[in-house]
Design a protein around this motif. Sequence first.
Motif, PDB file in Angstrom:
ATOM      1  N   THR A   1       0.817  -1.222   0.000  1.00  0.00           N
ATOM      2  CA  THR A   1       0.000   0.000   0.000  1.00  0.00           C
ATOM      3  C   THR A   1       0.845   1.264   0.000  1.00  0.00           C
ATOM      4  N   GLY A   2       2.128   1.150  -0.300  1.00  0.00           N
ATOM      5  CA  GLY A   2       2.998   2.330  -0.306  1.00  0.00           C
ATOM      6  C   GLY A   2       2.551   3.363  -1.329  1.00  0.00           C
ATOM      7  N   THR A   3       3.247   4.492  -1.296  1.00  0.00           N
ATOM      8  CA  THR A   3       2.877   5.604  -2.190  1.00  0.00           C
ATOM      9  C   THR A   3       3.158   5.295  -3.662  1.00  0.00           C
ATOM     10  N   GLN A   4       4.069   4.413  -3.908  1.00  0.00           N
ATOM     11  CA  GLN A   4       4.429   4.085  -5.302  1.00  0.00           C
ATOM     12  C   GLN A   4       3.718   2.812  -5.709  1.00  0.00           C
ATOM     13  N   GLN A   5       2.680   2.953  -6.542  1.00  0.00           N
ATOM     14  CA  GLN A   5       1.872   1.829  -6.985  1.00  0.00           C
ATOM     15  C   GLN A   5       2.308   1.405  -8.409  1.00  0.00           C
ATOM     16  N   PRO A   6       1.977   0.168  -8.810  1.00  0.00           N
ATOM     17  CA  PRO A   6       2.329  -0.256 -10.168  1.00  0.00           C
ATOM     18  C   PRO A   6       1.597   0.589 -11.211  1.00  0.00           C
ATOM     19  N   SER A   7       2.212   0.750 -12.346  1.00  0.00           N
ATOM     20  CA  SER A   7       1.608   1.537 -13.425  1.00  0.00           C
ATOM     21  C   SER A   7       0.321   0.880 -13.889  1.00  0.00           C
ATOM     22  N   ALA A   8      -0.579   1.719 -14.402  1.00  0.00           N
ATOM     23  CA  ALA A   8      -1.870   1.226 -14.863  1.00  0.00           C
ATOM     24  C   ALA A   8      -1.678   0.245 -16.018  1.00  0.00           C
ATOM     25  N   GLY A   9      -2.614  -0.712 -16.089  1.00  0.00           N
ATOM     26  CA  GLY A   9      -2.552  -1.700 -17.152  1.00  0.00           C
ATOM     27  C   GLY A   9      -3.406  -2.899 -16.824  1.00  0.00           C
ATOM     28  N   ASN A  10      -3.313  -3.896 -17.656  1.00  0.00           N
ATOM     29  CA  ASN A  10      -4.097  -5.106 -17.486  1.00  0.00           C
ATOM     30  C   ASN A  10      -3.190  -6.172 -16.880  1.00  0.00           C
ATOM     31  N   TYR A  11      -3.398  -6.466 -15.618  1.00  0.00           N
ATOM     32  CA  TYR A  11      -2.552  -7.435 -14.924  1.00  0.00           C
ATOM     33  C   TYR A  11      -3.182  -8.818 -15.029  1.00  0.00           C
ATOM     34  N   VAL A  12      -2.296  -9.855 -15.114  1.00  0.00           N
ATOM     35  CA  VAL A  12      -2.805 -11.183 -15.447  1.00  0.00           C
ATOM     36  C   VAL A  12      -2.412 -12.279 -14.474  1.00  0.00           C
ATOM     37  N   ASP A  13      -1.350 -12.092 -13.651  1.00  0.00           N
ATOM     38  CA  ASP A  13      -0.925 -13.193 -12.782  1.00  0.00           C
ATOM     39  C   ASP A  13      -0.012 -12.646 -11.696  1.00  0.00           C
ATOM     40  N   LEU A  14       0.151 -13.468 -10.615  1.00  0.00           N
ATOM     41  CA  LEU A  14       1.081 -13.110  -9.553  1.00  0.00           C
ATOM     42  C   LEU A  14       1.742 -14.353  -9.008  1.00  0.00           C
ATOM     43  N   THR A  15       2.849 -14.153  -8.284  1.00  0.00           N
ATOM     44  CA  THR A  15       3.537 -15.228  -7.589  1.00  0.00           C
ATOM     45  C   THR A  15       4.216 -14.618  -6.371  1.00  0.00           C
ATOM     46  N   SER A  16       4.659 -15.479  -5.443  1.00  0.00           N
ATOM     47  CA  SER A  16       5.367 -15.013  -4.246  1.00  0.00           C
ATOM     48  C   SER A  16       6.535 -15.948  -3.992  1.00  0.00           C
ATOM     49  N   ASP A  17       7.524 -15.441  -3.198  1.00  0.00           N
ATOM     50  CA  ASP A  17       8.768 -16.194  -3.055  1.00  0.00           C
ATOM     51  C   ASP A  17       8.910 -16.913  -1.724  1.00  0.00           C
ATOM     52  N   GLY A  18       7.861 -16.921  -0.924  1.00  0.00           N
ATOM     53  CA  GLY A  18       7.935 -17.634   0.345  1.00  0.00           C
ATOM     54  C   GLY A  18       8.484 -16.784   1.473  1.00  0.00           C
ATOM     55  N   ILE A  19       8.949 -15.559   1.183  1.00  0.00           N
ATOM     56  CA  ILE A  19       9.462 -14.685   2.257  1.00  0.00           C
ATOM     57  C   ILE A  19       8.774 -13.319   2.151  1.00  0.00           C
ATOM     58  N   ARG A  20       7.487 -13.368   1.773  1.00  0.00           N
ATOM     59  CA  ARG A  20       6.602 -12.202   1.764  1.00  0.00           C
ATOM     60  C   ARG A  20       6.880 -11.250   0.601  1.00  0.00           C
ATOM     61  N   LYS A  21       7.719 -11.652  -0.340  1.00  0.00           N
ATOM     62  CA  LYS A  21       7.901 -10.821  -1.538  1.00  0.00           C
ATOM     63  C   LYS A  21       6.912 -11.303  -2.598  1.00  0.00           C
ATOM     64  N   VAL A  22       6.153 -10.348  -3.165  1.00  0.00           N
ATOM     65  CA  VAL A  22       5.105 -10.654  -4.131  1.00  0.00           C
ATOM     66  C   VAL A  22       5.446  -9.994  -5.467  1.00  0.00           C
ATOM     67  N   TYR A  23       5.243 -10.752  -6.551  1.00  0.00           N
ATOM     68  CA  TYR A  23       5.500 -10.262  -7.909  1.00  0.00           C
ATOM     69  C   TYR A  23       4.200 -10.316  -8.688  1.00  0.00           C
ATOM     70  N   ILE A  24       3.940  -9.270  -9.477  1.00  0.00           N
ATOM     71  CA  ILE A  24       2.745  -9.257 -10.318  1.00  0.00           C
ATOM     72  C   ILE A  24       3.161  -8.975 -11.763  1.00  0.00           C
ATOM     73  N   LEU A  25       2.385  -9.534 -12.710  1.00  0.00           N
ATOM     74  CA  LEU A  25       2.721  -9.446 -14.136  1.00  0.00           C
ATOM     75  C   LEU A  25       1.625  -8.703 -14.878  1.00  0.00           C
ATOM     76  N   ARG A  26       2.061  -7.699 -15.657  1.00  0.00           N
ATOM     77  CA  ARG A  26       1.145  -7.012 -16.567  1.00  0.00           C
ATOM     78  C   ARG A  26       1.192  -7.727 -17.920  1.00  0.00           C
ATOM     79  N   ASP A  27       0.114  -7.616 -18.703  1.00  0.00           N
ATOM     80  CA  ASP A  27       0.045  -8.416 -19.932  1.00  0.00           C
ATOM     81  C   ASP A  27       1.078  -7.998 -20.984  1.00  0.00           C
ATOM     82  N   ASP A  28       1.776  -6.872 -20.795  1.00  0.00           N
ATOM     83  CA  ASP A  28       2.845  -6.494 -21.737  1.00  0.00           C
ATOM     84  C   ASP A  28       4.208  -7.026 -21.308  1.00  0.00           C
TER      85      ASP A  28
END
Length: 817
Positions: A624-651
Amino acid sequence: MNINSKRLLIIVTVVMITMTVFAVSVSAQNLVEKPGVTKTTSPTEINTRGSGVNEETTVKITVTGAGEEWATPIPIDVMLIVDRSGSMRRTKLADAKTAAKTFVDLLNSSEDRSGLVSFASRASLDQGLTFNQSDVKSAIDSLSAYGMTAIGDGIHLATTELLNNGRSNATLVEILLSDGFSNQGSNPLTRANEAANESITIYTIGLGAYVDPRMPQIANITGGKYYYTPNSSQLEEVYKEIYRELQHNTIPHYVDVVEVTQRYIVDEGSFNVAPDNVSTDPVTGETTIIWNDVGSIKDDDPDLSPDERVNLTFTVKSGQNGQNLPVDVAEKAKVYYKDSEGGDGGSVDIPQAYINVNCPPVADADGHYSVPEGTLITFNASGSYDLDGDTLQYRWDFDDDGLWDTAWSHNQTASHTWCDDHTGRVKVEVSDGVLTDNDTALVTINNTAPTVDAGYNQTVNENDMVCFSGSFTDPGCDTWTYEWDFGDGSPVETGTCTPGTPITATHIYTHPDIYTATLVVTDDDGGVGSDDVKIRVRPTMGLKYVDVDSEGRIVYMLSRFGEVYYTTRENDNWRRYGIGPWQPPIGEYVGVSSQGINCVYILREDGTVYYTLRSNDNWRQYGTGTQQPSAGNYVDLTSDGIRKVYILRDDGTVYYTLRSNDNWRQYGSGAPPPGRYVGIAGESDEINYYAYILRDDGTVYYTNRTNENWTQYGTVAPPGDYVDIVSDNITRVYILRDDGTVYYTSGIDENWTQYGTGFPQPPGPGVFGYQALSSEWVEQMVERVVYILNEEAEVYYTSKIDEGWCRYGTGPQQPPT
């Protein structure tokens, strides 16, 4: 007839023949001056025959007269050399004395001097040079015959007297008379050469039948003349003839010019004076041109006096190129001349003239050139050459319309682009600075069909407005039309289009199904390009499950409305997860990921992530920080087991965050190659986190740092539409095709291999196909378990490459559909 009669006849015949023989002329070259001869060519720089420009040169031969016709005798210093050997006894010597004294009387006593040398076994100076003719005649009268014949010594003694006492303004002459072979003293030819070296002329007189055969040579060596008489009664006439020779003029007569040109000199013509003969040797190719008696051209007089000059001109061409090419054949081109009485006077070499002959270059345009429209063609004339080795320049006419499209340049190549189909010829002109040549080559510009991109596959709800945005490229300068065929039987939408401008359309699908929409672009030359997109139209009512994840044999399934269900065994029920009072906001959810045993993340298509920690807990926003991901169509996510989360935009852009209240940052340097990306997976070692992203054509890219580029992983996958990706934390990556087929690879350059090939196979894909993929490494089972989710909310799994597929979570309580 008896023998004596025969002998008498033979003797009489010999005598008669002998009596008819008179003096034989050997040479008069000493008395005729050589004419002057010059030769020039203009211009000296020409081009080879056939070049069409400056092919001819004019050859000019100038013959200038010489000598003079004396009005008064010039001074003469003459030494008489008389043979007084024993063979000269009686009549021979008496006649010789008379003839010699007659010669002395002919001399000018005030201008000419004479002297006497006689020889037998030895030579003697009987009278030195003197104007006193009586003394000389007295010395002649005192001669008596006896002894042998020393011709060489007689010449030597006379030469010595002329050298010691001869005048510088006088003609130095020796007159040698002998009737026999030199058999005493020095070599006559040696003495003759000594006299010739001192410019002394010797006239020789041979008397009788046994004359030394070297007598003619003595005259030749010194430039004199040889006379022969069979008997002494004719000696007086011989001496008179010699006197007349001494008085002869030195002007050349009957001058003939013989020009002989080299084999490569051709087309001799345009003669200012017509030659008497022109002939070409068929073997050597040399041409001989003869002008006879050029002295009579102007005045019908055969002499060529000093004030006369004859110019002979003619034009020639050269069939050979080169520098300093000689025009003549050396030692064959000559001017021949005679004395005033028609005797041989000698010859003069016609001096050589040289020409520089340039050969035209040879152009080579290469080709045939054939390329698609819009392609830069590089024309190459490097095959051109010049036999002279001249530096060449080039210019090009790209459409052979007579207008040069490039300036002269030393560059052998030139480039041009046709933006439309074309058939024609290109011309190159090559110059060596003087001459040019050109060549053409065929050019074929082929039409190129448009390359069309219909956009990305889309998943929508029935009755939603679907926005299509396609594009195309075409290197040509055509005009284009398009057709959107939406694949549901509705009318085709048409219009005009241009490269680089989106081809947009909108459409509403009213029934759930998978549709293939096709964009067709046609150019004005008939070239057609097309591309398809798949539109998955979901029903508005009812749940639809879109993603699956697993952790420790717990499998989570996400509905597109954000509801998560889980099960823990093959035969277990499905239960709702995260049922606290605070639920995720309404929206389209696309991805689920689990971390550890309890923490579950879900991704909304606008890039917002929510998480919960327990089955009965609330959902909270993550990152929820001040810097959010850029607008777009997001399609999937994954996490690394230590609370780090990755999200993928369709581009293909990936963002990550570390905590619930943290900022989002981009992972990987820039975007991977263009395309529609559908899934993300990850794994970590002790140092790096490897993020893998899947494009819908099955291509996988990975990176392991925030500032690293994306690199392809695995080779090209089998054709098909791919929907999800997962990794098992030990470099093995799995990808799922929408027909339920799973492939895996374990290295950057390894092929993809099908996983779970045994029996039974999962059921067919249905209308919407398989949606999601998950895997995990189960250490206690020492196996890799792979899960796949279909549109009916059914999960199937397998744990070996060659094993069949089994349903997971088959308890009576199933997730609502």
